[in-house]
Design a protein around this motif. Structure first.
Motif, PDB file in Angstrom:
ATOM      1  N   ASP A   1     -48.561  10.652  -0.135  1.00  0.00           N
ATOM      2  CA  ASP A   1     -47.114  10.550  -0.333  1.00  0.00           C
ATOM      3  C   ASP A   1     -46.491   9.676   0.756  1.00  0.00           C
ATOM      4  O   ASP A   1     -45.617   8.846   0.488  1.00  0.00           O
ATOM      5  CB  ASP A   1     -46.495  11.950  -0.317  1.00  0.00           C
ATOM      6  N   MET A   2     -46.955   9.851   1.991  1.00  0.00           N
ATOM      7  CA  MET A   2     -46.427   9.061   3.108  1.00  0.00           C
ATOM      8  C   MET A   2     -46.714   7.571   2.917  1.00  0.00           C
ATOM      9  O   MET A   2     -45.825   6.726   3.062  1.00  0.00           O
ATOM     10  CB  MET A   2     -47.037   9.556   4.421  1.00  0.00           C
TER      11      MET A   2
ATOM     12  N   MET B   1     -51.154  19.388   7.293  1.00  0.00           N
ATOM     13  CA  MET B   1     -51.149  18.093   6.609  1.00  0.00           C
ATOM     14  C   MET B   1     -52.335  18.019   5.645  1.00  0.00           C
ATOM     15  O   MET B   1     -53.475  18.276   6.030  1.00  0.00           O
ATOM     16  CB  MET B   1     -51.243  16.968   7.633  1.00  0.00           C
TER      17      MET B   1
ATOM     18  N   ASP C   1     -50.197  14.918   1.019  1.00  0.00           N
ATOM     19  CA  ASP C   1     -49.074  14.591   1.909  1.00  0.00           C
ATOM     20  C   ASP C   1     -49.260  13.195   2.490  1.00  0.00           C
ATOM     21  O   ASP C   1     -48.313  12.407   2.580  1.00  0.00           O
ATOM     22  CB  ASP C   1     -48.971  15.612   3.051  1.00  0.00           C
TER      23      ASP C   1
ATOM     24  N   THR D   1     -39.065  15.620   2.222  1.00  0.00           N
ATOM     25  CA  THR D   1     -40.085  15.789   3.263  1.00  0.00           C
ATOM     26  C   THR D   1     -39.855  14.782   4.378  1.00  0.00           C
ATOM     27  O   THR D   1     -39.596  13.602   4.113  1.00  0.00           O
ATOM     28  CB  THR D   1     -41.498  15.580   2.676  1.00  0.00           C
TER      29      THR D   1
ATOM     30  N   ASP E   1     -41.412  18.045   8.948  1.00  0.00           N
ATOM     31  CA  ASP E   1     -42.420  18.762   8.144  1.00  0.00           C
ATOM     32  C   ASP E   1     -43.843  18.417   8.555  1.00  0.00           C
ATOM     33  O   ASP E   1     -44.720  19.291   8.545  1.00  0.00           O
ATOM     34  CB  ASP E   1     -42.222  18.428   6.661  1.00  0.00           C
ATOM     35  N   HIS E   2     -44.085  17.158   8.889  1.00  0.00           N
ATOM     36  CA  HIS E   2     -45.452  16.731   9.211  1.00  0.00           C
ATOM     37  C   HIS E   2     -45.445  15.710  10.350  1.00  0.00           C
ATOM     38  O   HIS E   2     -44.496  14.935  10.508  1.00  0.00           O
ATOM     39  CB  HIS E   2     -46.147  16.134   7.986  1.00  0.00           C
TER      40      HIS E   2
ATOM     41  N   TYR F   1     -41.541  13.064   7.800  1.00  0.00           N
ATOM     42  CA  TYR F   1     -42.737  12.800   8.597  1.00  0.00           C
ATOM     43  C   TYR F   1     -42.312  12.156   9.922  1.00  0.00           C
ATOM     44  O   TYR F   1     -41.512  11.216   9.919  1.00  0.00           O
ATOM     45  CB  TYR F   1     -43.672  11.827   7.874  1.00  0.00           C
TER      46      TYR F   1
END
Length: 417
Positions: free
Chosen positions: A364-365, A357, A361, A144, A247-248, A146
């Motif tokens: 996770d970030m 989002m 997520d 992923t 992704d974000h 960001y």
């Protein structure tokens, strides 16, 4: 003598003692008629509420009689049941049953609190960025990615705040810092994108108008993409110039950043050198110290007092954000509701994210950024090959290798400046 089977009346007392009687027998020897109370007594005991049968005189002595006094027997209407005269014994507590219901209650409270907290936190996210408006996107790779943006938005700041934080009063907002955070099976990688990076603005669709603007090969600084058409064009420009799928998107302004730090109780960081910058307000001595929101903002904005200018600033930004994530994830914050909820509230209120989002997520970030500071990942600047006209040029070969490793979720071996 009589055995006194029952009480005598006044008429048959004869010469008994009492009421002027000349008898030597004391009146107390009479057995008064008693009112029977309670249930029948067990065999061998006096009825409840009744004086037990008195001893008989026999040849100047007493017949064998156990009055019960030697056993501590109590006469009268007792509480019944127990042989000791103190009522029925209480059953032993069922501790297994009590523990079971206590555990069920605690689990229920925990589940309800967790669910309520989730929906409360989820409702506070500002999902204002629509990545579906980004066109011609590269294929998604493993892991992923960001795009984390720090903007210089003064929204929410009073004139006094702007003066105290030395932010100035520029209208609108621009990107003050940009980073790509990759999470996957080989540890997190945090890559800073210098805002003076030389990039090409590609063909894009306007985020508000929906009109398609054809690319002309125009070369600009990376932060100009954000200033021109906001987050959607910035994502489009990063993807076009790197080939990496984003992704974000996560953005935070000056006020939000300072509020998060204050809500977390400050952030401890080791400053590698003395820093004094009148433009940002930074005035720090070398060494480990805890920065509040105002001091933290000055630290991450400082560049004029650093030898490497913007490149050194991006390193400080990476270092501080990792320390902030580490602070937020400590037990002193997570297990303390008086600190956790204000920190979550300050953070969620000030973040702008994409429409897809979610809280998982976001978690996770933050955990991945915490991993970077803990030595479990890699932090670096985008590899550079020089500059032209004040714009920093990326090393195309290294960038290509870096993106390939990220897309395949491989261990990153490329190193940047």
């Amino acid at each position: 003598m009589n055995d006194w089977p029952e009480a005598w009346s006044d008429d048959n007392r004869g010469g008994r003692y009492g009421r002027g009687s000349g008898s030597a027998q004391p009146e107390s020897a009479r057995v008064m008629r008693q009112v029977r109370r309670g249930r029948p007594a067990p065999p061998g005991q006096a009825p409840y509420g009744q004086v037990p049968q008195q001893p008989r005189y026999a040849d100047g002595g007493y017949d064998d009689y156990d009055s019960g006094y030697n056993t501590g027997q109590v006469y009268g209407g007792g509480r019944g049941g127990g042989g000791d005269g103190y009522g029925p014994e209480r059953p032993a507590p069922d501790w297994r049953r009590r523990i079971k219901w206590t555990a069920i209650t605690l689990v229920t409270v925990l589940v309800v609190t967790t669910v309520a907290t989730y929906f409360w936190a989820d409702s506070k996210l500002n999902r204002d960025v629509d990545l579906s408006k980004v066109i011609e996107r590269p294929e998604k790779g493993e892991g992923t990615n960001y795009l984390i943006v720090g903007s210089d938005s003064r929204e929410g700041l009073s004139d006094e705040d702007k003066k105290r934080l030395r932010t100035g009063s520029s209208e609108g907002k621009r990107t003050d810092s940009m980073m790509i955070l990759h999470t996957g099976d080989n540890g997190p990688t945090l890559i800073s994108l210098p805002r003076d990076s030389n990039v090409e603005i590609p063909t894009f669709k306007g985020s508000e108008s929906g009109k398609v603007y054809q690319g002309t090969g125009r070369q600009v600084k990376l932060n100009a993409a954000y200033a021109e058409d906001g987050p959607e064009l910035l994502v489009r420009t990063v993807e076009f110039n790197t080939g990496l799928h984003i992704d974000h998107y996560v953005e935070i302004g000056f006020a939000g950043f300072a509020n998060i730090v204050d809500a977390a109780g400050g952030v401890e960081i080791d400053i590698p050198q003395d820093i004094k910058d009148t433009k940002s307000g930074a005035d720090f001595k070398k060494g480990k110290q805890t920065l509040n929101g105002e001091e933290a903002l000055a630290f991450v904005r400082t560049r004029y007092a650093l030898a490497g200018s913007d490149l050194d600033r991006t390193k400080n930004q990476q270092k501080f954000l990792s320390a902030l994530a580490n602070q937020v994830a400590t037990p002193s914050t997570v297990l303390n509701p008086f600190r956790l909820y204000p920190t979550m509230g300050a953070g969620l209120d000030s973040l702008i994210v994409d429409k897809d989002m979610g809280l998982f997520d976001l978690a996770d970030m933050f955990w991945s950024m915490k991993g970077v500071s803990g030595g479990e990942g890699t932090s670096m600047n985008m590899p550079l090959a020089g500059s032209t006209g004040g714009n920093l040029l990326w090393d195309k070969d290294k960038v290509k290798q870096l993106v390939q490793q990220l897309n395949n979720d491989e261990k990153v071996t490329v190193r940047g400046d």
